[in-house]
Every structure is written in structure tokens, then in C-alpha cells.
Design a protein around this motif. Structure first.
Motif, PDB file in Angstrom:
ATOM      1  N   LEU A 132      -2.332   6.897  16.088  1.00 19.33           N
ATOM      2  CA  LEU A 132      -2.499   5.392  16.199  1.00 19.33           C
ATOM      3  C   LEU A 132      -3.880   5.033  17.093  1.00 19.33           C
ATOM      4  O   LEU A 132      -4.209   3.905  16.761  1.00 19.33           O
ATOM      5  N   ILE A 133      -3.686   5.499  18.377  1.00 19.75           N
ATOM      6  CA  ILE A 133      -4.823   5.569  19.172  1.00 19.75           C
ATOM      7  C   ILE A 133      -6.109   5.436  18.639  1.00 19.75           C
ATOM      8  O   ILE A 133      -7.028   4.834  19.054  1.00 19.75           O
ATOM      9  N   VAL A 134      -6.325   6.801  17.944  1.00 21.05           N
ATOM     10  CA  VAL A 134      -7.747   7.029  17.332  1.00 21.05           C
ATOM     11  C   VAL A 134      -8.187   5.955  16.287  1.00 21.05           C
ATOM     12  O   VAL A 134      -9.041   5.528  16.205  1.00 21.05           O
ATOM     13  N   VAL A 135      -7.183   5.447  15.525  1.00 15.21           N
ATOM     14  CA  VAL A 135      -7.374   4.456  14.347  1.00 15.21           C
ATOM     15  C   VAL A 135      -7.672   3.302  14.995  1.00 15.21           C
ATOM     16  O   VAL A 135      -8.759   2.579  14.916  1.00 15.21           O
ATOM     17  N   PHE A 136      -7.261   2.903  16.067  1.00 19.31           N
ATOM     18  CA  PHE A 136      -7.643   1.676  17.011  1.00 19.31           C
ATOM     19  C   PHE A 136      -8.874   1.718  17.496  1.00 19.31           C
ATOM     20  O   PHE A 136      -9.563   0.780  17.326  1.00 19.31           O
ATOM     21  N   TYR A 137      -9.195   2.796  18.060  1.00 18.60           N
ATOM     22  CA  TYR A 137     -10.119   3.059  18.778  1.00 18.60           C
ATOM     23  C   TYR A 137     -11.437   3.023  17.690  1.00 18.60           C
ATOM     24  O   TYR A 137     -12.575   2.429  17.745  1.00 18.60           O
ATOM     25  N   ILE A 138     -11.223   3.699  16.450  1.00 16.58           N
ATOM     26  CA  ILE A 138     -12.400   3.576  15.455  1.00 16.58           C
ATOM     27  C   ILE A 138     -12.576   2.128  14.999  1.00 16.58           C
ATOM     28  O   ILE A 138     -13.702   1.743  14.648  1.00 16.58           O
ATOM     29  N   ARG A 139     -11.502   1.641  14.779  1.00 15.56           N
ATOM     30  CA  ARG A 139     -11.422   0.189  14.167  1.00 15.56           C
ATOM     31  C   ARG A 139     -12.271  -0.862  15.030  1.00 15.56           C
ATOM     32  O   ARG A 139     -13.023  -1.786  14.595  1.00 15.56           O
ATOM     33  N   LEU A 147      -9.653   4.378   5.922  1.00  7.36           N
ATOM     34  CA  LEU A 147      -8.945   4.708   7.135  1.00  7.36           C
ATOM     35  C   LEU A 147      -7.592   4.068   7.165  1.00  7.36           C
ATOM     36  O   LEU A 147      -6.751   4.483   7.535  1.00  7.36           O
ATOM     37  N   SER A 148      -7.570   2.958   6.560  1.00  9.71           N
ATOM     38  CA  SER A 148      -6.336   2.043   6.279  1.00  9.71           C
ATOM     39  C   SER A 148      -5.210   2.764   5.559  1.00  9.71           C
ATOM     40  O   SER A 148      -4.268   2.855   5.909  1.00  9.71           O
ATOM     41  N   PHE A 149      -5.843   3.353   4.456  1.00 10.07           N
ATOM     42  CA  PHE A 149      -5.034   4.104   3.454  1.00 10.07           C
ATOM     43  C   PHE A 149      -4.704   5.174   3.749  1.00 10.07           C
ATOM     44  O   PHE A 149      -3.482   5.554   3.789  1.00 10.07           O
ATOM     45  N   PHE A 150      -5.609   6.091   4.762  1.00  9.87           N
ATOM     46  CA  PHE A 150      -4.790   7.414   5.326  1.00  9.87           C
ATOM     47  C   PHE A 150      -3.850   6.902   6.388  1.00  9.87           C
ATOM     48  O   PHE A 150      -2.755   7.843   6.426  1.00  9.87           O
ATOM     49  N   LEU A 151      -4.148   5.924   7.108  1.00 14.52           N
ATOM     50  CA  LEU A 151      -3.099   5.648   7.994  1.00 14.52           C
ATOM     51  C   LEU A 151      -1.722   5.271   7.621  1.00 14.52           C
ATOM     52  O   LEU A 151      -0.692   5.706   7.955  1.00 14.52           O
ATOM     53  N   PRO A 160      -3.526  13.414   5.827  1.00 16.74           N
ATOM     54  CA  PRO A 160      -4.400  12.288   6.342  1.00 16.74           C
ATOM     55  C   PRO A 160      -4.688  12.048   7.709  1.00 16.74           C
ATOM     56  O   PRO A 160      -5.701  11.761   8.171  1.00 16.74           O
ATOM     57  N   ALA A 161      -3.935  12.913   8.749  1.00 17.21           N
ATOM     58  CA  ALA A 161      -4.142  13.025  10.206  1.00 17.21           C
ATOM     59  C   ALA A 161      -5.670  13.759  10.060  1.00 17.21           C
ATOM     60  O   ALA A 161      -6.293  13.500  11.073  1.00 17.21           O
ATOM     61  N   ALA A 162      -5.619  14.961   9.851  1.00 20.35           N
ATOM     62  CA  ALA A 162      -6.960  15.672   9.675  1.00 20.35           C
ATOM     63  C   ALA A 162      -8.099  14.722   9.386  1.00 20.35           C
ATOM     64  O   ALA A 162      -9.140  14.906   9.922  1.00 20.35           O
ATOM     65  N   PHE A 163      -7.702  13.929   8.313  1.00 18.62           N
ATOM     66  CA  PHE A 163      -9.023  13.122   8.077  1.00 18.62           C
ATOM     67  C   PHE A 163      -9.391  12.339   8.943  1.00 18.62           C
ATOM     68  O   PHE A 163     -10.816  11.922   9.227  1.00 18.62           O
ATOM     69  N   ILE A 164      -8.379  11.429   9.583  1.00 14.61           N
ATOM     70  CA  ILE A 164      -8.715  10.475  10.488  1.00 14.61           C
ATOM     71  C   ILE A 164      -9.473  11.098  11.751  1.00 14.61           C
ATOM     72  O   ILE A 164     -10.199  10.600  12.290  1.00 14.61           O
ATOM     73  N   PHE A 165      -8.600  12.251  12.072  1.00 14.26           N
ATOM     74  CA  PHE A 165      -9.190  12.763  13.313  1.00 14.26           C
ATOM     75  C   PHE A 165     -10.716  13.376  13.091  1.00 14.26           C
ATOM     76  O   PHE A 165     -11.484  13.480  14.232  1.00 14.26           O
ATOM     77  N   ALA A 166     -10.998  13.812  11.915  1.00  8.81           N
ATOM     78  CA  ALA A 166     -12.141  14.202  11.673  1.00  8.81           C
ATOM     79  C   ALA A 166     -13.402  13.087  11.757  1.00  8.81           C
ATOM     80  O   ALA A 166     -14.273  13.247  12.035  1.00  8.81           O
ATOM     81  N   CYS A 167     -12.764  11.879  11.150  1.00 11.60           N
ATOM     82  CA  CYS A 167     -13.604  10.587  11.297  1.00 11.60           C
ATOM     83  C   CYS A 167     -14.042  10.282  12.592  1.00 11.60           C
ATOM     84  O   CYS A 167     -15.078  10.043  13.119  1.00 11.60           O
ATOM     85  N   PHE A 168     -12.917  10.615  13.509  1.00 11.71           N
ATOM     86  CA  PHE A 168     -13.303  10.263  15.059  1.00 11.71           C
ATOM     87  C   PHE A 168     -14.153  10.957  15.700  1.00 11.71           C
ATOM     88  O   PHE A 168     -15.125  10.704  16.251  1.00 11.71           O
ATOM     89  N   PHE A 169     -13.964  12.484  15.462  1.00 13.21           N
ATOM     90  CA  PHE A 169     -14.811  13.382  16.122  1.00 13.21           C
ATOM     91  C   PHE A 169     -16.245  13.486  15.498  1.00 13.21           C
ATOM     92  O   PHE A 169     -17.324  13.805  16.292  1.00 13.21           O
ATOM     93  N   SER A 170     -16.399  13.062  14.310  1.00 10.84           N
ATOM     94  CA  SER A 170     -17.729  12.990  13.586  1.00 10.84           C
ATOM     95  C   SER A 170     -18.620  11.948  14.383  1.00 10.84           C
ATOM     96  O   SER A 170     -19.794  12.053  14.099  1.00 10.84           O
ATOM     97  N   GLY A 171     -17.914  10.945  14.917  1.00 12.21           N
ATOM     98  CA  GLY A 171     -18.965  10.114  15.574  1.00 12.21           C
ATOM     99  C   GLY A 171     -19.107  10.111  17.161  1.00 12.21           C
ATOM    100  O   GLY A 171     -19.573   9.073  17.389  1.00 12.21           O
TER     101      GLY A 171
END
Length: 340
Positions: free
Chosen positions: A248-255, A269-273, A301-312
Motif C-alpha cells: 500500500l505504501i509503495v502504490v501510494f508513493y508511485i501514484r 497499478l490500480s488493477f493489480f492493487l 500482483p505484488a511482484a509486479f507493483i514492487f517491480a514498477c517501484f524499483f524500476s523508477g
């Protein structure tokens, strides 16, 4: 007339977590975890139980050797991680070259010993990911035949792990979220599911054995909705809750930190969350004996969201965060082995 030589210095490429040394370190620790699990026979022999799906019993009967079972589990995990990596291209969420979706899912799948050597849910995932390919590879239009194929593949996966059927509503939500929901597509998804089970019914009539239908029915109707009483004393429950809170923290940060500008990326991101939240709820409240399978679908989906966070992220802090998480997961695997 004298000429002075001008030297231009290009900016050195910033280090990122998709470089080969990160890939090799991740694979070394993951394979070490798998080898330790094989050495101590974690999860072997594969459990079936009285209520196991007939197709899973057949798959289970093929693995009579421990090494072969672990090699099969390694292959299933690798193929699933590669498909998740490929899904990134279809859903167009991470727009630059990265290996992080593969790495994150491989870490989760290899260092949680509840999944080893492999489980009904991990086999069902091989059908679930292609279903997502069929549904979301287009940004504007979804053909009815692809909607049919998606739920047909999920229904085939449910013949191994019946709770895969619980994720068909997630596909409907995704169709709605990406504005792909049409009456024809909705009807096609229903027919995709019914076709597989109609063929299963024909097989049962031909064999004069309705186990392939009666077992799924009893498994789906035997719902055990009870919150774990030992939540604060069980490391596994606590780790899952912590990962979800971190998610949840990662998604909030990305958004809300400005580097996600694409509408498609925000929708994905919303779909995977939502999918992670849905699997998280099912993990805690639906049939605790099958909770490991829901955990496997939560990690995807958690792996996908974390990958999105670290890729940026670039620089020292990104490396520290990633390697700290990697070390934590490896220690988590060692603790599970030690507690056997």
C-alpha cells in the motif's frame, strides 16, 4: 591559426537494478534456497489429501522422485516468472527495459517454502497468466473470442486448483477498469467457463465417474471463514500482513510522486492493487487449508507493483532497499527450514 581540442564528456549511465550482477545475485540466493529445500525434503512428498482435485492427483502421481519433483517445480516457477515478465510488455506498465518483474516473482516463489517444490496453485498460475494476456493485450478493443479463451484457460487451471475460479471476477473488474467490458465479451467469458466444465461433464459420463465435478463443488462450498487466532504468534501471517502494508505504501508513493504519467500505467497499478487486496482477503478468510494457493496469487500482483517501484529508482538507496528485501526473504527461507 591554432585549434584547441574540445573534449566532451557524456553522462555515465546511472546504475539500475536490471544489471547482470543484480540478476546473478538474486538467482544465486534463490537457487540456494531451492537446493536447501530439496536437501531437507521440504514439501515432499507432494500432498494430495482426501479433497484433492482428480487432475492434481494425476499430476502428483507423475512425480515419484524428489529430484524430478524439484526440477519440475523450478521449471514451473521459471516459466511463470518469464510469463510475468512478458506480461509487462502486453500491459505496457514499465516502459523501459527491466528484468524486475521476473526477479521479484522468482524471489517470492523460491523463498517461501510453502510453495515448494510446487503446488496446485503454481500449476494453475500457468493458465492464469495467459488468460491475462488474452484480456489485456489490447488497449482499446477486446474481441469476444479472446474473452472466451481467457476464462476457458482459467477454468482449465481450476481443474487442478479449483479456487482459480474465484479470480474470474477479478478479470471482469479488469475488463471494466480498462473499458473493455461489453455485453458480448461478458457472455463470452461465461461460455468459456461453461464450455470447459461441459466437456468435463461429458468425460464424467463417459467414465461413469463424477468425481471431477463433485470434488470441485464440495471444495467451493466448504468455505471456512475464520480469522486466524494465532496471528501475532505465526511468522507467516505476520510477514504477509507486513508485505501488504508495504504494498500500500509503495502504490501510494508511485501514484503521488509524479513519475507515473500514463493513464494506462495508473489503471494497471490500480488493477493489480485490487487483485492483491482480493487475494489477501481470500488468504485470511477462505478455507485456511488452501491459504497457500491464495498467497501465491497474492505474490503475483505484488511482484509486479514492487517491480514498477524499483524500476523508477536509481542510486544507492534503491540498491540498499532491494538487497535488504532480498536478504530478508532469504532469511525468511532459512527460518522456515530451521523450524522444520
Amino acid at each position: 591559426m591554432e585549434y584547441t581540442e574540445r573534449r566532451t564528456y557524456g553522462r555515465a549511465p546511472r546504475p539500475n537494478l536490471s544489471q547482470w550482477h543484480t540478476l546473478m545475485m538474486t538467482l544465486v540466493l534463490s537457487v540456494t534456497s531451492l537446493l536447501l529445500a530439496c536437501q531437507y525434503s521440504v514439501g515432499y512428498p507432494l500432498a494430495t489429501g482426501d479433497g484433492a482435485m482428480p487432475l492434481w492427483r494425476f499430476v502428483r502421481s507423475l512425480m515419484t522422485d524428489k529430484v524430478v519433483a524439484y526440477l519440475a517445480g523450478f521449471l514451473i516457477l521459471t516459466v511463470s516468472a518469464l510469463m510475468l515478465q512478458r506480461l509487462n510488455l502486453y500491459m505496457n506498465i514499465i516502459r523501459h527495459n527491466t528484468k524486475l518483474p521476473f526477479l521479484m516473482f522468482f524471489i517470492f516463489g523460491s523463498m517461501n517454502l510453502n510453495f515448494l517444490p510446487y503446488s496446485p496453485a503454481s500449476v494453475a498460475m500457468l493458465f492464469f497468466l495467459p488468460a491475462l494476456f488474452e484480456l489485456f493485450r489490447s488497449e482499446e478493443y477486446l474481441e469476444s473470442k479472446r474473452a472466451f479463451n481467457a476464462t476457458a484457460m482459467m477454468a482449465i487451471g481450476s481443474l487442478i486448483w479449483v479456487y482459480a475460479l474465484w479470480f474470474i471476477p477479478i478479470c471482469w473488474y479488469g475488463m471494466y477498469r480498462f473499458k473493455l467490458m461489453r455485453i458480448r465479451n461478458l457472455i463470452a467469458t461465461v461460455f468459456g467457463f461453461l464450455t470447459v466444465y461441459w466437456l468435463t461433464f461429458g468425460w464424467c459420463v463417459w467414465r461413469h465417474d463424477f468425481t471431477a465435478l463433485s470434488v470441485p463443488y464440495h471444495r467451493l462450498t466448504a468455505v471456512d471463514i475464520s480469522f486466524p487466532q494465532d496471528f501475532t504468534h505465526d511468522f507467516r501471517w505476520m510477514s504477509v500482513a507486513c508485505i501488504y502494508m508495504l504494498l500500500l505504501i509503495v502504490v501510494f508513493y508511485i501514484r503521488y510522486h509524479g513519475y507515473v504519467n500514463s493513464l494506462r500505467t495508473r489503471q494497471t497499478l490500480s488493477f493489480f492493487l485490487v487483485m492483491a487486496t482480493y487475494a489477501f482477503i481470500l488468504f485470511f478468510f477462505i478455507n485456511r487449508q488452501q491459504s497457500t494457493g491464495f498467497l501465491y496469487f497474492f505474490y503475483m500482483p505484488a511482484a509486479f507493483i514492487f517491480a514498477c517501484f524499483f524500476s523508477g529508482r536509481h542510486g544507492v538507496m534503491a540498491f540498499l532497499l532491494y538487497y535488504t528485501a532480498l536478504a530478508f526473504m532469504f532469511m525468511f527461507a532459512l527460518v522456515q527450514i530451521w523450524l522444520l
